[in-house]
Design a protein around this motif. Sequence first.
Motif, PDB file in Angstrom:
ATOM      1  N   ARG A 283       0.849  -1.186   0.000  1.00  0.00           N
ATOM      2  CA  ARG A 283       0.000   0.000   0.000  1.00  0.00           C
ATOM      3  C   ARG A 283       0.888   1.241   0.000  1.00  0.00           C
ATOM      4  O   ARG A 283       2.059   1.176   0.378  1.00  0.00           O
ATOM      5  CB  ARG A 283      -0.947   0.021   1.204  1.00  0.00           C
ATOM      6  N   PRO A 284       0.350   2.389  -0.428  1.00  0.00           N
ATOM      7  CA  PRO A 284       1.184   3.604  -0.497  1.00  0.00           C
ATOM      8  C   PRO A 284       1.567   4.109   0.888  1.00  0.00           C
ATOM      9  O   PRO A 284       0.788   4.026   1.844  1.00  0.00           O
ATOM     10  CB  PRO A 284       0.261   4.616  -1.203  1.00  0.00           C
ATOM     11  N   ASP A 285       2.773   4.655   0.981  1.00  0.00           N
ATOM     12  CA  ASP A 285       3.206   5.317   2.202  1.00  0.00           C
ATOM     13  C   ASP A 285       3.406   6.800   1.918  1.00  0.00           C
ATOM     14  O   ASP A 285       3.040   7.302   0.860  1.00  0.00           O
ATOM     15  CB  ASP A 285       4.480   4.668   2.757  1.00  0.00           C
ATOM     16  N   ALA A 286       3.991   7.518   2.880  1.00  0.00           N
ATOM     17  CA  ALA A 286       4.139   8.966   2.746  1.00  0.00           C
ATOM     18  C   ALA A 286       5.021   9.346   1.555  1.00  0.00           C
ATOM     19  O   ALA A 286       4.785  10.367   0.902  1.00  0.00           O
ATOM     20  CB  ALA A 286       4.725   9.550   4.037  1.00  0.00           C
ATOM     21  N   SER A 287       6.029   8.521   1.234  1.00  0.00           N
ATOM     22  CA  SER A 287       6.899   8.839   0.101  1.00  0.00           C
ATOM     23  C   SER A 287       6.140   8.707  -1.216  1.00  0.00           C
ATOM     24  O   SER A 287       6.358   9.492  -2.142  1.00  0.00           O
ATOM     25  CB  SER A 287       8.129   7.929   0.101  1.00  0.00           C
ATOM     26  N   ASP A 288       5.246   7.726  -1.329  1.00  0.00           N
ATOM     27  CA  ASP A 288       4.446   7.572  -2.546  1.00  0.00           C
ATOM     28  C   ASP A 288       3.487   8.748  -2.718  1.00  0.00           C
ATOM     29  O   ASP A 288       3.292   9.254  -3.826  1.00  0.00           O
ATOM     30  CB  ASP A 288       3.643   6.266  -2.496  1.00  0.00           C
ATOM     31  N   ILE A 289       2.888   9.195  -1.613  1.00  0.00           N
ATOM     32  CA  ILE A 289       2.003  10.365  -1.661  1.00  0.00           C
ATOM     33  C   ILE A 289       2.799  11.598  -2.074  1.00  0.00           C
ATOM     34  O   ILE A 289       2.324  12.429  -2.869  1.00  0.00           O
ATOM     35  CB  ILE A 289       1.325  10.591  -0.301  1.00  0.00           C
ATOM     36  N   ALA A 290       4.037  11.722  -1.565  1.00  0.00           N
ATOM     37  CA  ALA A 290       4.872  12.878  -1.903  1.00  0.00           C
ATOM     38  C   ALA A 290       5.194  12.896  -3.396  1.00  0.00           C
ATOM     39  O   ALA A 290       5.167  13.956  -4.037  1.00  0.00           O
ATOM     40  CB  ALA A 290       6.157  12.854  -1.081  1.00  0.00           C
ATOM     41  N   VAL A 291       5.489  11.739  -3.972  1.00  0.00           N
ATOM     42  CA  VAL A 291       5.764  11.659  -5.413  1.00  0.00           C
ATOM     43  C   VAL A 291       4.530  12.071  -6.202  1.00  0.00           C
ATOM     44  O   VAL A 291       4.599  12.847  -7.160  1.00  0.00           O
ATOM     45  CB  VAL A 291       6.202  10.231  -5.794  1.00  0.00           C
ATOM     46  N   ALA A 292       3.359  11.561  -5.812  1.00  0.00           N
ATOM     47  CA  ALA A 292       2.118  11.889  -6.505  1.00  0.00           C
ATOM     48  C   ALA A 292       1.790  13.376  -6.395  1.00  0.00           C
ATOM     49  O   ALA A 292       1.344  13.998  -7.371  1.00  0.00           O
ATOM     50  CB  ALA A 292       0.971  11.056  -5.931  1.00  0.00           C
ATOM     51  N   LEU A 293       2.020  13.968  -5.241  1.00  0.00           N
ATOM     52  CA  LEU A 293       1.766  15.396  -5.058  1.00  0.00           C
ATOM     53  C   LEU A 293       2.707  16.234  -5.915  1.00  0.00           C
ATOM     54  O   LEU A 293       2.296  17.232  -6.517  1.00  0.00           O
ATOM     55  CB  LEU A 293       1.931  15.771  -3.583  1.00  0.00           C
ATOM     56  N   GLU A 294       3.979  15.839  -5.959  1.00  0.00           N
ATOM     57  CA  GLU A 294       4.945  16.604  -6.752  1.00  0.00           C
ATOM     58  C   GLU A 294       4.599  16.556  -8.236  1.00  0.00           C
ATOM     59  O   GLU A 294       4.695  17.562  -8.946  1.00  0.00           O
ATOM     60  CB  GLU A 294       6.353  16.064  -6.528  1.00  0.00           C
ATOM     61  N   LEU A 295       4.161  15.395  -8.708  1.00  0.00           N
ATOM     62  CA  LEU A 295       3.801  15.262 -10.117  1.00  0.00           C
ATOM     63  C   LEU A 295       2.530  16.033 -10.453  1.00  0.00           C
ATOM     64  O   LEU A 295       2.339  16.455 -11.585  1.00  0.00           O
ATOM     65  CB  LEU A 295       3.618  13.786 -10.471  1.00  0.00           C
ATOM     66  N   ARG A 296       1.667  16.224  -9.474  1.00  0.00           N
ATOM     67  CA  ARG A 296       0.418  16.943  -9.744  1.00  0.00           C
ATOM     68  C   ARG A 296       0.571  18.447  -9.595  1.00  0.00           C
ATOM     69  O   ARG A 296       0.068  19.220 -10.409  1.00  0.00           O
ATOM     70  CB  ARG A 296      -0.695  16.448  -8.816  1.00  0.00           C
ATOM     71  N   THR A 297       1.258  18.890  -8.555  1.00  0.00           N
ATOM     72  CA  THR A 297       1.337  20.313  -8.259  1.00  0.00           C
ATOM     73  C   THR A 297       2.585  20.979  -8.806  1.00  0.00           C
ATOM     74  O   THR A 297       2.624  22.210  -8.938  1.00  0.00           O
ATOM     75  CB  THR A 297       1.285  20.546  -6.736  1.00  0.00           C
ATOM     76  N   GLY A 298       3.629  20.197  -9.105  1.00  0.00           N
ATOM     77  CA  GLY A 298       4.887  20.772  -9.562  1.00  0.00           C
ATOM     78  C   GLY A 298       5.743  21.315  -8.442  1.00  0.00           C
ATOM     79  O   GLY A 298       6.826  21.853  -8.685  1.00  0.00           O
ATOM     80  N   ILE A 299       5.279  21.172  -7.193  1.00  0.00           N
ATOM     81  CA  ILE A 299       6.038  21.653  -6.040  1.00  0.00           C
ATOM     82  C   ILE A 299       6.962  20.546  -5.565  1.00  0.00           C
ATOM     83  O   ILE A 299       6.515  19.437  -5.275  1.00  0.00           O
ATOM     84  CB  ILE A 299       5.094  22.084  -4.899  1.00  0.00           C
ATOM     85  N   GLN A 300       8.259  20.833  -5.493  1.00  0.00           N
ATOM     86  CA  GLN A 300       9.222  19.817  -5.079  1.00  0.00           C
ATOM     87  C   GLN A 300       8.974  19.422  -3.637  1.00  0.00           C
ATOM     88  O   GLN A 300       8.786  20.257  -2.761  1.00  0.00           O
ATOM     89  CB  GLN A 300      10.649  20.366  -5.228  1.00  0.00           C
ATOM     90  N   ARG A 301       9.006  18.131  -3.398  1.00  0.00           N
ATOM     91  CA  ARG A 301       8.771  17.604  -2.048  1.00  0.00           C
ATOM     92  C   ARG A 301       9.985  16.790  -1.616  1.00  0.00           C
ATOM     93  O   ARG A 301      10.542  16.026  -2.400  1.00  0.00           O
ATOM     94  CB  ARG A 301       7.547  16.680  -2.020  1.00  0.00           C
ATOM     95  N   GLY A 302      10.356  16.957  -0.367  1.00  0.00           N
ATOM     96  CA  GLY A 302      11.367  16.071   0.187  1.00  0.00           C
ATOM     97  C   GLY A 302      10.725  14.758   0.553  1.00  0.00           C
ATOM     98  O   GLY A 302       9.584  14.715   1.002  1.00  0.00           O
ATOM     99  N   VAL A 303      11.429  13.650   0.347  1.00  0.00           N
ATOM    100  CA  VAL A 303      10.870  12.353   0.706  1.00  0.00           C
ATOM    101  C   VAL A 303      10.801  12.247   2.212  1.00  0.00           C
ATOM    102  O   VAL A 303      11.814  12.385   2.909  1.00  0.00           O
ATOM    103  CB  VAL A 303      11.751  11.204   0.145  1.00  0.00           C
ATOM    104  N   PRO A 304       9.596  12.044   2.795  1.00  0.00           N
ATOM    105  CA  PRO A 304       9.463  12.005   4.251  1.00  0.00           C
ATOM    106  C   PRO A 304      10.267  10.854   4.848  1.00  0.00           C
ATOM    107  O   PRO A 304      10.345   9.760   4.282  1.00  0.00           O
ATOM    108  CB  PRO A 304       7.955  11.793   4.443  1.00  0.00           C
ATOM    109  N   MET A 305      10.838  11.114   6.027  1.00  0.00           N
ATOM    110  CA  MET A 305      11.571  10.068   6.730  1.00  0.00           C
ATOM    111  C   MET A 305      10.585   9.203   7.516  1.00  0.00           C
ATOM    112  O   MET A 305       9.548   9.652   7.963  1.00  0.00           O
ATOM    113  CB  MET A 305      12.597  10.670   7.701  1.00  0.00           C
ATOM    114  N   GLU A 306      10.923   7.926   7.637  1.00  0.00           N
ATOM    115  CA  GLU A 306      10.077   7.026   8.422  1.00  0.00           C
ATOM    116  C   GLU A 306      10.180   7.402   9.890  1.00  0.00           C
ATOM    117  O   GLU A 306      11.133   8.012  10.362  1.00  0.00           O
ATOM    118  CB  GLU A 306      10.547   5.585   8.223  1.00  0.00           C
TER     119      GLU A 306
END
Length: 310
Positions: A283-306
Motif C-alpha cells: 500500500r502507499p506510504d508517505a513517500s508515494d504520496i509525496a511523489v504523486a503530489l509533486e507530479l500533480r502540483t509541480g512543487i518539489q517535495r522532500g521524501v518524508p523520513m520514516e
Amino acid sequence: MAAAGGHHLLLSGPPGAGKTMLAERLSAILPPLTRQESLEVTAVHSVAGILPPGEPLVTRAPYCAPHHSATMQSLVGGGNGLPRPGAVSLAHRGVLFLDEAPEFSGRALDALRQPLESGHVVVARAAGVVRLPARFLMVLAANPCPCGRHTLSGAGCECPPSMIRRYQSRLSGPLLDRVDLRVEVEPVNRADLMGRGGRGETTAEVAARVRVARERAAERLAGTPWTTNSEVPGHELRTRLLVAPGALFAAERDMERGVLTARGLDRVLRVAWTVADLRAADRPDASDIAVALELRTGIQRGVPMEAGAP
C-alpha cells in the motif's frame, strides 16, 4: 506511471525536447488488449471504417493524434446524419495525444471533460442518440509560450508576459484538474543527443514493469468493475483501499491551503497506488504520496523520513 495506472499526462517543455516522441512510444508499453477490450476497440474502428485490411481483431492499444485544428465534433463524435465516432472513441483503450494542446479551440478541449470522467460519450443528433465508449489515456503536449523559448530566466523569449499568460491559460483549470501527471520536459543536451549519456531502458523492459504493476492492481481490484488505479472511485480510495497511517498529512495540508481540490486528492491517491504497485509495495506510504503530489502540483517535495529515523 501513466501506462501502469492509466493516468492522464501533461508534457510541458520547449520544442525539440522529445514530447511528441515520448507520446508516440507510450502505446508500445501498454499491455496487449484483453479479449473483451479487443472486441470493444474493433467494433468502434469497424463502425468508423478504419479497421486495417487483413486484421479482423485489434489486439494492440490504439494511438490517435488529431491535429490542433480539429473541431469539437471530430474529437467527441458527431457529423451529419447518424453520429460517427470521434477521436476520443478511436483512442478507446489506448492513447489520445493532443500535440500543441493550447492551440486547440477552448470548446473542443472542454468537451473532453465529460468522457475523461465517465469513460464514454453520448452524441445526440436528429437521426438518433449514440453512446460510444471513450476510456482513453490522454497525453497533452504544450510549449511554455507561443515561441517556445520561455524559461525561468526568460532568455531567448520575446513574448510579452500578457501573451504568455493568455497562451498558458488556454488549458482551462477544470481540464487540468483531470490530469494526474504534469511533467516538465528538459531540453536535450549535446551529450544525450550524441549518445554519450548511456542508453536508457528498452521498450520491452519498461513494458514488463508496466505489466507487473497492472497485474498487482488487477489482483487487488478483483471482483470490482475496475482494472486500473485511474478507474477507482474516490469513495473506494478513502474507505476501502486505505494508505499507510499518517501518509496523507502532506495532501491534507495542501487541501487546507487550497493547493489541492477534492478531485485532486482522489487523483493523488490513484497515482500513489500506482507508485506503490511499481515498487511492489502492499500500500502507499508517505513517500508515494509525496511523489504523486509533486507530479500533480509541480512543487518539489522532500521524501518524508520514516518514524524513528534520524
